[in-house]
Design a protein around this motif. Structure first.
Motif, PDB file in Angstrom:
ATOM      1  N   GLU A 177     -55.368   7.936 -98.517  1.00 44.85           N
ATOM      2  CA  GLU A 177     -53.918   7.967 -98.313  1.00 44.85           C
ATOM      3  C   GLU A 177     -53.321   9.317 -98.707  1.00 44.85           C
ATOM      4  O   GLU A 177     -52.261   9.694 -98.219  1.00 44.85           O
ATOM      5  CB  GLU A 177     -53.250   6.846 -99.114  1.00 44.85           C
ATOM      6  N   LYS A 198     -47.594  -0.843-108.870  1.00 40.45           N
ATOM      7  CA  LYS A 198     -46.441  -0.150-108.273  1.00 40.45           C
ATOM      8  C   LYS A 198     -45.341   0.102-109.300  1.00 40.45           C
ATOM      9  O   LYS A 198     -44.311   0.690-108.970  1.00 40.45           O
ATOM     10  CB  LYS A 198     -45.876  -0.981-107.107  1.00 40.45           C
ATOM     11  N   HIS A 246     -59.520   4.743-101.580  1.00 35.34           N
ATOM     12  CA  HIS A 246     -58.257   4.424-100.905  1.00 35.34           C
ATOM     13  C   HIS A 246     -57.168   5.414-101.287  1.00 35.34           C
ATOM     14  O   HIS A 246     -56.379   5.834-100.436  1.00 35.34           O
ATOM     15  CB  HIS A 246     -57.805   3.001-101.268  1.00 35.34           C
ATOM     16  N   ALA A 254     -41.268   3.355-106.611  1.00 36.99           N
ATOM     17  CA  ALA A 254     -42.572   2.691-106.734  1.00 36.99           C
ATOM     18  C   ALA A 254     -43.716   3.701-106.721  1.00 36.99           C
ATOM     19  O   ALA A 254     -43.675   4.679-105.977  1.00 36.99           O
ATOM     20  CB  ALA A 254     -42.753   1.696-105.592  1.00 36.99           C
ATOM     21  N   LEU A 314     -52.892   2.375-108.091  1.00 35.73           N
ATOM     22  CA  LEU A 314     -53.206   1.073-107.504  1.00 35.73           C
ATOM     23  C   LEU A 314     -53.990   0.291-108.543  1.00 35.73           C
ATOM     24  O   LEU A 314     -54.304   0.810-109.615  1.00 35.73           O
ATOM     25  CB  LEU A 314     -53.964   1.206-106.180  1.00 35.73           C
ATOM     26  N   ASP A 315     -54.255  -0.958-108.241  1.00 39.71           N
ATOM     27  CA  ASP A 315     -55.096  -1.719-109.159  1.00 39.71           C
ATOM     28  C   ASP A 315     -56.506  -1.794-108.586  1.00 39.71           C
ATOM     29  O   ASP A 315     -56.700  -1.777-107.370  1.00 39.71           O
ATOM     30  CB  ASP A 315     -54.524  -3.112-109.430  1.00 39.71           C
ATOM     31  N   ILE A 352     -42.181  -2.870 -99.429  1.00 45.56           N
ATOM     32  CA  ILE A 352     -41.000  -2.596-100.250  1.00 45.56           C
ATOM     33  C   ILE A 352     -39.767  -2.767 -99.382  1.00 45.56           C
ATOM     34  O   ILE A 352     -39.598  -2.084 -98.378  1.00 45.56           O
ATOM     35  CB  ILE A 352     -41.058  -1.190-100.858  1.00 45.56           C
ATOM     36  N   ARG A 382     -47.153   5.077-105.520  1.00 42.25           N
ATOM     37  CA  ARG A 382     -47.742   4.970-104.185  1.00 42.25           C
ATOM     38  C   ARG A 382     -49.172   5.494-104.189  1.00 42.25           C
ATOM     39  O   ARG A 382     -49.506   6.372-104.963  1.00 42.25           O
ATOM     40  CB  ARG A 382     -46.906   5.793-103.186  1.00 42.25           C
ATOM     41  N   ARG A 383     -49.989   4.969-103.282  1.00 42.93           N
ATOM     42  CA  ARG A 383     -51.351   5.491-103.174  1.00 42.93           C
ATOM     43  C   ARG A 383     -51.374   6.927-102.675  1.00 42.93           C
ATOM     44  O   ARG A 383     -52.286   7.685-102.991  1.00 42.93           O
ATOM     45  CB  ARG A 383     -52.159   4.646-102.184  1.00 42.93           C
ATOM     46  N   LYS A 384     -50.385   7.269-101.859  1.00 47.19           N
ATOM     47  CA  LYS A 384     -50.483   8.539-101.134  1.00 47.19           C
ATOM     48  C   LYS A 384     -49.973   9.726-101.936  1.00 47.19           C
ATOM     49  O   LYS A 384     -49.928  10.831-101.410  1.00 47.19           O
ATOM     50  CB  LYS A 384     -49.701   8.420 -99.822  1.00 47.19           C
ATOM     51  N   PHE A 413     -61.638  -3.375 -93.542  1.00 46.91           N
ATOM     52  CA  PHE A 413     -60.862  -2.147 -93.423  1.00 46.91           C
ATOM     53  C   PHE A 413     -60.772  -1.692 -91.970  1.00 46.91           C
ATOM     54  O   PHE A 413     -59.744  -1.177 -91.534  1.00 46.91           O
ATOM     55  CB  PHE A 413     -61.439  -1.064 -94.334  1.00 46.91           C
ATOM     56  N   LEU A 445     -45.095   0.169 -95.399  1.00 48.81           N
ATOM     57  CA  LEU A 445     -45.816   1.322 -95.960  1.00 48.81           C
ATOM     58  C   LEU A 445     -47.148   1.534 -95.239  1.00 48.81           C
ATOM     59  O   LEU A 445     -48.146   1.919 -95.845  1.00 48.81           O
ATOM     60  CB  LEU A 445     -46.055   1.133 -97.469  1.00 48.81           C
ATOM     61  N   ASP A 493     -61.360  -3.758-105.568  1.00 52.30           N
ATOM     62  CA  ASP A 493     -62.608  -3.591-104.812  1.00 52.30           C
ATOM     63  C   ASP A 493     -63.664  -2.850-105.622  1.00 52.30           C
ATOM     64  O   ASP A 493     -64.816  -2.780-105.201  1.00 52.30           O
ATOM     65  CB  ASP A 493     -62.333  -2.808-103.517  1.00 52.30           C
ATOM     66  N   GLY A 526     -50.826   0.570 -96.237  1.00 51.10           N
ATOM     67  CA  GLY A 526     -51.705   1.409 -97.040  1.00 51.10           C
ATOM     68  C   GLY A 526     -51.494   1.251 -98.530  1.00 51.10           C
ATOM     69  O   GLY A 526     -52.038   2.019 -99.313  1.00 51.10           O
ATOM     70  N   ASP A 527     -50.729   0.307 -98.977  1.00 54.69           N
ATOM     71  CA  ASP A 527     -50.355   0.290-100.397  1.00 54.69           C
ATOM     72  C   ASP A 527     -50.401  -1.081-101.055  1.00 54.69           C
ATOM     73  O   ASP A 527     -49.849  -1.237-102.153  1.00 54.69           O
ATOM     74  CB  ASP A 527     -48.949   0.880-100.561  1.00 54.69           C
ATOM     75  N   ASP A 528     -51.006  -2.077-100.458  1.00 53.14           N
ATOM     76  CA  ASP A 528     -51.110  -3.423-101.052  1.00 53.14           C
ATOM     77  C   ASP A 528     -49.781  -4.155-101.139  1.00 53.14           C
ATOM     78  O   ASP A 528     -49.758  -5.341-101.495  1.00 53.14           O
ATOM     79  CB  ASP A 528     -51.677  -3.399-102.488  1.00 53.14           C
ATOM     80  N   VAL A 529     -48.674  -3.471-100.892  1.00 48.39           N
ATOM     81  CA  VAL A 529     -47.360  -4.093-101.033  1.00 48.39           C
ATOM     82  C   VAL A 529     -46.452  -3.645 -99.891  1.00 48.39           C
ATOM     83  O   VAL A 529     -46.714  -2.643 -99.229  1.00 48.39           O
ATOM     84  CB  VAL A 529     -46.668  -3.711-102.370  1.00 48.39           C
TER      85      VAL A 529
END
Lengths: 336, 336
Positions: free
Chosen positions: A235, A82, A231, A149, A219-220, B36, A151-153, B10, B28, A223, B31-34
């Motif tokens: 998103e 992030k 993912h 931050a 993201l990290d 905020i 974001r995945r989306k 999931f 969030l 998986d 959907g984002d592991d975090v």
């Protein structure tokens, strides 16, 4: 609730855990059941949590310092993705009967080492006994400038997909630990096992992506590349393609792949990589290469985000040298 | 990592956990592991974490909605003791093979009920499989005005010691669940069991103590009155005395005590009370009584903080009607 071999909870806290919190005022010396935090002006708090169970996320006879460090790094990797600067962590430990005082001492030495390496402190926790496997849960906190931050989306169609470092080392390291990949040299084996034991959270890269604005979406990879890129696609409402030839692998992994091409499944779906996956327009490729050079960290374009067409978002296609899809079934694979 | 009886991680997130986060933008959408978070202006974040293991902190066949609610409330109780307003929580769930989809649905219905009751939302989490007992860890977050949180270390010699509600109900409820206390009426038994299943975090009282400034020092009673008052003493450099006659007990607990005076050990050392323990000067007693009246919550002075004399801080003496010390050995007790 101590065991015969282990001091009670309050002694453990005083002897082993409180020193880990001593340099972090927000922890209140672990004397108050809570931590009290204020983000710096203009910053938001990023919070993430992960659990680890012996036999699943680590091996019960892994050195306790390694277990501690992996546990922290798995969480720091989420903060890295992030663009956050880590602040500290809370931790719950469910110790089983195998945990004696020496084990706790080793575990805490690992925590101390990584606290120093990453500039974080213990903020709080809870220590309990369990009849089941050793189980940990960590909540890590970090800061990002408000609204910035990754974001995945935020991926866009046409963006290239980049990854840091090399993929699959950890999954292959676990195979080696379990007696597989016996034809690799001891140096190669040790390299892969180290990658399994000690992920490298890519905090500097994540932060640089945020500060430069070169990427908005990341993201990290925990998986596996395929699943985690999926993912991002889900998103962002997109699909993705990966060029099999572009996958960054270590020389140890390359040697293993040369002998058994089927290990490609471990490279793209083995997981536990803790490398960053992020997207950026092609125009950013040069700047990203320079950034990687500056950070001494390989940054590789492995594919691109595409419109979904008639299929649902999140689909990820792995393409071979001729552009044909390589079908992956669970951890196995086959050509069409 | 789903089991035959349970959807994969999931699917569980999408069907059951994401709805619990839907009203909380900081999550969030899971959907984002975090998550905020930004505290409101002038507020600090209070963070606490607790773990629960089946067979120790709850019974494996407790209704899943009860387990969920107790898990949340144990953490909310820590926030209450600091005077914090709860914001949300992160949760890791290690599900064993006994957990099927209906169990998860029941568990999440309990979370939803308490989210509504306490105005909080799910902020993030991690769901894993374990071969061992069902294990949970929750990290709860709340807000306090900067610098105003109640602290363990703020007690003064001469302060009175107050507790909310009644003590020992939960420990006696567990005894009843295990087949003990058979001579109590079914209504009394049900009352005690409910107190075991469903702690009442004293959020309004904690917040009122902070806002009125009537107390600076508090915690919640999880280890038992004696042990937790000892923690206040240790942090404040003081000892404490408790007047056995003043202990607030429910009528059900009173009936049980009448039959077996040895149950006093459960009242003062059984734990799991999740009532607030706080200290205040004697001059605050009238205002505290009025506060309790307004909140419809019993507030009782049970003892006082004293100088330690020659002995180390944290000592707690339980005195009988004649001022003689009642010696408690572990969970048992005996007169001198």
């Amino acid at each position: 609730v101590g065991s015969a071999k282990r001091p009670g909870e309050f002694d453990l806290i005083r002897r082993y855990f409180a020193p880990l919190a001593a340099a972090t005022p927000a922890a209140l010396g672990l004397g108050d059941d809570v931590a009290i935090l204020t983000p710096h002006a203009g910053q938001e708090l990023v919070v993430t949590t992960d659990a680890l169970v012996a036999g699943i996320h680590f091996l019960p006879d892994d050195p306790p310092a390694n277990i501690a460090r992996k546990m922290l790094r798995v969480n720091l990797s989420d903060l890295a993705a992030k663009g956050a600067v880590p602040v500290g962590y809370l931790m719950t430990c469910a110790f089983d009967g195998s945990v004696d005082e020496a084990w706790v001492a080793g575990f805490c030495s690992g925590l101390a080492a990584d606290q120093a390496e990453f500039g974080i402190g213990l903020l709080g926790g809870d220590t309990i006994s369990t009849p089941g496997p050793l189980t940990f849960s960590v909540t890590a906190l970090g800061e990002v400038p408000a609204g910035r931050a990754l974001r995945r989306k935020a991926a866009k169609a046409g963006d290239l997909v980049f990854v840091s470092g090399t993929l699959g080392d950890s999954a292959l390291g676990l195979k080696r630990l379990r007696g597989g990949l016996s034809r690799l040299s001891s140096e190669e084996g040790a390299f892969l096992v180290d990658r399994y034991h000690l992920p490298q959270p890519r905090l500097q890269l994540g932060r640089a992506l945020l500060e430069t604005g070169l990427s908005k979406a990341g993201l990290d990879i925990s998986d596996g590349l395929i699943a985690d890129l999926g993912h991002v696609g889900e998103e962002s409402g997109l699909a993705a393609e990966i060029d099999c030839r572009s996958l960054p692998v270590s020389s140890a992994a390359k040697h293993a792949l040369d002998r058994d091409p089927g290990l490609i499944a471990d490279i793209v779906a083995g997981g536990d990589d803790y490398e960053l996956l992020f997207t950026a327009p092609g125009t950013a490729a040069t700047a990203l290469a320079e950034l990687g050079h500056r950070l001494e960290l390989k940054v590789t374009a492995v594919g691109r985000m595409i419109e979904t067409g008639p299929r649902p978002p999140g689909e990820v296609r792995l393409l071979d040298a001729e552009g044909r899809e390589i079908a992956l079934e669970r951890r196995g694979w086959q050509h069409f």
